[in-house]
Design a protein around this motif. Structure first.
Motif, PDB file in Angstrom:
ATOM      1  N   ASP A 315     -12.091  -4.410   5.904  1.00  0.00           N
ATOM      2  CA  ASP A 315     -11.233  -3.507   6.673  1.00  0.00           C
ATOM      3  C   ASP A 315      -9.833  -4.073   6.851  1.00  0.00           C
ATOM      4  O   ASP A 315      -9.065  -3.607   7.705  1.00  0.00           O
ATOM      5  CB  ASP A 315     -11.846  -3.246   8.057  1.00  0.00           C
ATOM      6  N   ALA A 316      -9.476  -5.077   6.061  1.00  0.00           N
ATOM      7  CA  ALA A 316      -8.190  -5.766   6.255  1.00  0.00           C
ATOM      8  C   ALA A 316      -6.994  -5.002   5.705  1.00  0.00           C
ATOM      9  O   ALA A 316      -5.852  -5.386   5.956  1.00  0.00           O
ATOM     10  CB  ALA A 316      -8.246  -7.156   5.620  1.00  0.00           C
ATOM     11  N   PHE A 317      -7.227  -3.921   4.948  1.00  0.00           N
ATOM     12  CA  PHE A 317      -6.132  -3.145   4.369  1.00  0.00           C
ATOM     13  C   PHE A 317      -5.973  -1.844   5.165  1.00  0.00           C
ATOM     14  O   PHE A 317      -6.939  -1.094   5.323  1.00  0.00           O
ATOM     15  CB  PHE A 317      -6.412  -2.849   2.896  1.00  0.00           C
ATOM     16  N   ASP A 318      -4.772  -1.574   5.653  1.00  0.00           N
ATOM     17  CA  ASP A 318      -4.603  -0.415   6.527  1.00  0.00           C
ATOM     18  C   ASP A 318      -4.699   0.904   5.760  1.00  0.00           C
ATOM     19  O   ASP A 318      -4.720   0.934   4.524  1.00  0.00           O
ATOM     20  CB  ASP A 318      -3.314  -0.514   7.346  1.00  0.00           C
ATOM     21  N   ASP A 319      -4.744   2.001   6.500  1.00  0.00           N
ATOM     22  CA  ASP A 319      -4.961   3.322   5.906  1.00  0.00           C
ATOM     23  C   ASP A 319      -3.861   3.706   4.928  1.00  0.00           C
ATOM     24  O   ASP A 319      -4.124   4.343   3.896  1.00  0.00           O
ATOM     25  CB  ASP A 319      -5.064   4.384   7.011  1.00  0.00           C
ATOM     26  N   GLU A 320      -2.638   3.335   5.226  1.00  0.00           N
ATOM     27  CA  GLU A 320      -1.526   3.675   4.344  1.00  0.00           C
ATOM     28  C   GLU A 320      -1.694   3.006   2.985  1.00  0.00           C
ATOM     29  O   GLU A 320      -1.443   3.614   1.938  1.00  0.00           O
ATOM     30  CB  GLU A 320      -0.204   3.257   4.982  1.00  0.00           C
ATOM     31  N   MET A 321      -2.128   1.754   2.992  1.00  0.00           N
ATOM     32  CA  MET A 321      -2.366   1.052   1.733  1.00  0.00           C
ATOM     33  C   MET A 321      -3.486   1.715   0.938  1.00  0.00           C
ATOM     34  O   MET A 321      -3.408   1.867  -0.284  1.00  0.00           O
ATOM     35  CB  MET A 321      -2.735  -0.412   2.008  1.00  0.00           C
ATOM     36  N   MET A 322      -4.545   2.107   1.634  1.00  0.00           N
ATOM     37  CA  MET A 322      -5.712   2.664   0.964  1.00  0.00           C
ATOM     38  C   MET A 322      -5.462   4.045   0.375  1.00  0.00           C
ATOM     39  O   MET A 322      -6.280   4.554  -0.404  1.00  0.00           O
ATOM     40  CB  MET A 322      -6.894   2.726   1.930  1.00  0.00           C
ATOM     41  N   SER A 323      -4.341   4.637   0.720  1.00  0.00           N
ATOM     42  CA  SER A 323      -4.004   5.937   0.151  1.00  0.00           C
ATOM     43  C   SER A 323      -2.788   5.857  -0.770  1.00  0.00           C
ATOM     44  O   SER A 323      -2.308   6.879  -1.260  1.00  0.00           O
ATOM     45  CB  SER A 323      -3.731   6.950   1.272  1.00  0.00           C
ATOM     46  N   GLY A 324      -2.301   4.639  -1.024  1.00  0.00           N
ATOM     47  CA  GLY A 324      -1.102   4.460  -1.832  1.00  0.00           C
ATOM     48  C   GLY A 324      -1.387   4.132  -3.292  1.00  0.00           C
ATOM     49  O   GLY A 324      -2.514   4.237  -3.782  1.00  0.00           O
ATOM     50  N   GLY A 325      -0.346   3.711  -3.982  1.00  0.00           N
ATOM     51  CA  GLY A 325      -0.436   3.467  -5.417  1.00  0.00           C
ATOM     52  C   GLY A 325      -1.290   2.282  -5.807  1.00  0.00           C
ATOM     53  O   GLY A 325      -1.712   2.172  -6.956  1.00  0.00           O
ATOM     54  N   TYR A 326      -1.551   1.383  -4.861  1.00  0.00           N
ATOM     55  CA  TYR A 326      -2.376   0.206  -5.161  1.00  0.00           C
ATOM     56  C   TYR A 326      -3.815   0.377  -4.689  1.00  0.00           C
ATOM     57  O   TYR A 326      -4.562  -0.590  -4.588  1.00  0.00           O
ATOM     58  CB  TYR A 326      -1.773  -1.036  -4.499  1.00  0.00           C
ATOM     59  N   ARG A 327      -4.203   1.599  -4.397  1.00  0.00           N
ATOM     60  CA  ARG A 327      -5.530   1.868  -3.833  1.00  0.00           C
ATOM     61  C   ARG A 327      -6.650   1.237  -4.661  1.00  0.00           C
ATOM     62  O   ARG A 327      -7.594   0.658  -4.116  1.00  0.00           O
ATOM     63  CB  ARG A 327      -5.729   3.385  -3.717  1.00  0.00           C
ATOM     64  N   LYS A 328      -6.555   1.334  -5.978  1.00  0.00           N
ATOM     65  CA  LYS A 328      -7.628   0.812  -6.830  1.00  0.00           C
ATOM     66  C   LYS A 328      -7.737  -0.708  -6.718  1.00  0.00           C
ATOM     67  O   LYS A 328      -8.837  -1.264  -6.765  1.00  0.00           O
ATOM     68  CB  LYS A 328      -7.422   1.230  -8.277  1.00  0.00           C
ATOM     69  N   LYS A 329      -6.609  -1.366  -6.571  1.00  0.00           N
ATOM     70  CA  LYS A 329      -6.643  -2.817  -6.378  1.00  0.00           C
ATOM     71  C   LYS A 329      -7.378  -3.165  -5.084  1.00  0.00           C
ATOM     72  O   LYS A 329      -8.214  -4.079  -5.053  1.00  0.00           O
ATOM     73  CB  LYS A 329      -5.224  -3.386  -6.307  1.00  0.00           C
ATOM     74  N   TYR A 330      -7.071  -2.432  -4.013  1.00  0.00           N
ATOM     75  CA  TYR A 330      -7.708  -2.713  -2.730  1.00  0.00           C
ATOM     76  C   TYR A 330      -9.204  -2.394  -2.771  1.00  0.00           C
ATOM     77  O   TYR A 330     -10.014  -3.124  -2.195  1.00  0.00           O
ATOM     78  CB  TYR A 330      -7.017  -1.925  -1.617  1.00  0.00           C
TER      79      TYR A 330
END
Length: 349
Positions: A315-330
């Motif tokens: 859960d260390a990656f915030d919601d904005e990150m999880m919906s952005g261009g790097y989502r697959k990396k996360y």
């Protein structure tokens, strides 16, 4: 470092590693867990026929080398030639792409190289473009795991670099969670680099591999988190049992990663048996998050389990990150963090 009669306690944040181009090149081989990877040991899922199809196509790709060996069927006649000089394994997380890439590498004649995308860009950065090209020129096969183009500089560098190697007869195999014609999408103005991306992708035949993430087949929920008291007890027990434990505060680790080039992260882990992180929190800075992803990739390759307190690492990656261009990396990092904190380390990736 604090030593005991049994194990030892170290801090990753006190390590300042260096690495040369020659050292990077020497490490360009599959991670230890894939030392014996083969097509036969890849466990296909009958519910996803694309897995067996990928194995069959990769065997055909490798058959070119077998036929060209002295005494091979084609040795006195016209030698077979692969349709394209590159093969690209596209699929979700945990479907075995890295295992298949390593299996292909093991079956190829030398000289050959296997590394992550970031290791190749680091090699060029350490040696310079021309020396790095000279070093890898003549290779029969170059394997690139986790192929990603995260910025325009990498796009220009790697398309040119791989293009020159392929023109010289080198075959290239790569894995990614993104099809080659979509690399860079959502991260920068991909349209500005469409010609370069298409020039690169035209050299590859793409194999789509579907399936379930084996890291999560037997694991529900997220990464395991403990309280600080339990973390301390676990660390003390591990050290007493003869293990080398790296104990760091999460924020201190994140800050330290910013001072070390990702190509050196592997050296931060030298001799470490277990990683203990205290006070994990949700990250809001994308650069910090991407460095953590790169670090976790190296931890995963080294098969080092993690025990952590605070927020669950998944859960260390915030919601904005999880919906952005790097989502697959996360998502890939989350999958790996679940495995690293639950002890469900897998036989292949």
């Amino acid at each position: 470092m604090v030593s005991t009669s049994s194990g030892s306690l170290v801090r990753i944040t006190e390590r300042v590693p260096s690495i040369s181009g020659a050292e990077i090149a020497a490490e360009l081989s599959p991670p230890p867990q894939f030392e014996h990877a083969s097509f036969d040991s890849y466990r296909t899922d009958p519910d996803f026929p694309s897995q067996q199809e990928a194995v069959d196509r990769l065997r055909e790709f490798a058959a070119v080398w077998r036929a060209q060996r002295p005494g091979g069927f084609f040795s006195r006649n016209r030698k077979p030639k692969a349709e394209k000089p590159g093969i690209y394994l596209d699929g979700g997380f945990g479907v075995g792409k890295t295992h298949l890439l390593a299996a292909l590498w093991h079956g190829a004649p030398g000289p050959k190289y296997f590394g992550t995308f970031i290791e190749y860009t680091a090699l060029v950065g350490a040696l310079g473009y021309v020396p790095a090209l000279a070093l890898l020129s003549g290779a029969k096969l170059i394997c690139i795991d986790e192929f990603e183009l995260d910025d325009p500089g990498d796009t220009m560098l790697m398309t040119r670099f791989l293009g020159e190697l392929m023109a010289g007869g080198t075959q290239v195999a790569a894995t990614s969670n993104t099809p080659p014609n979509a690399l860079g999408e959502g991260r920068f103005a991909a349209a500005d680099f469409l010609r370069e991306i298409h020039a690169l992708s035209s050299n590859f035949q793409t194999l789509r591999i579907d399936g379930l993430d084996y890291r999560r087949r037997a694991t529900e929920g997220g990464a395991v988190s403990v309280d600080d008291e339990a973390l301390t007890r676990t660390v003390d027990a591990l050290v007493a049992g003869g293990h080398t434990v790296a104990l760091d505060d999460f924020d201190a680790l994140i800050s330290h990663l910013a001072t070390v080039h990702p190509s050196k992260y592997v050296k931060l882990l030298s001799g470490v048996d277990v990683i203990a992180l205290r006070g994990v929190r949700v990250l809001s800075n994308q650069n910090d998050a991407l460095r953590l992803v790169a670090f976790i990739d190296r931890v995963y390759d080294a098969e080092i389990p993690i025990v952590a307190s605070g927020v669950a690492l998944s859960d260390a990656f915030d919601d904005e990150m999880m919906s952005g261009g790097y989502r697959k990396k996360y998502l890939r990092a989350i999958s790996r963090l679940i495995a690293l904190t639950t002890g469900e380390l897998p036989p292949h990736d």
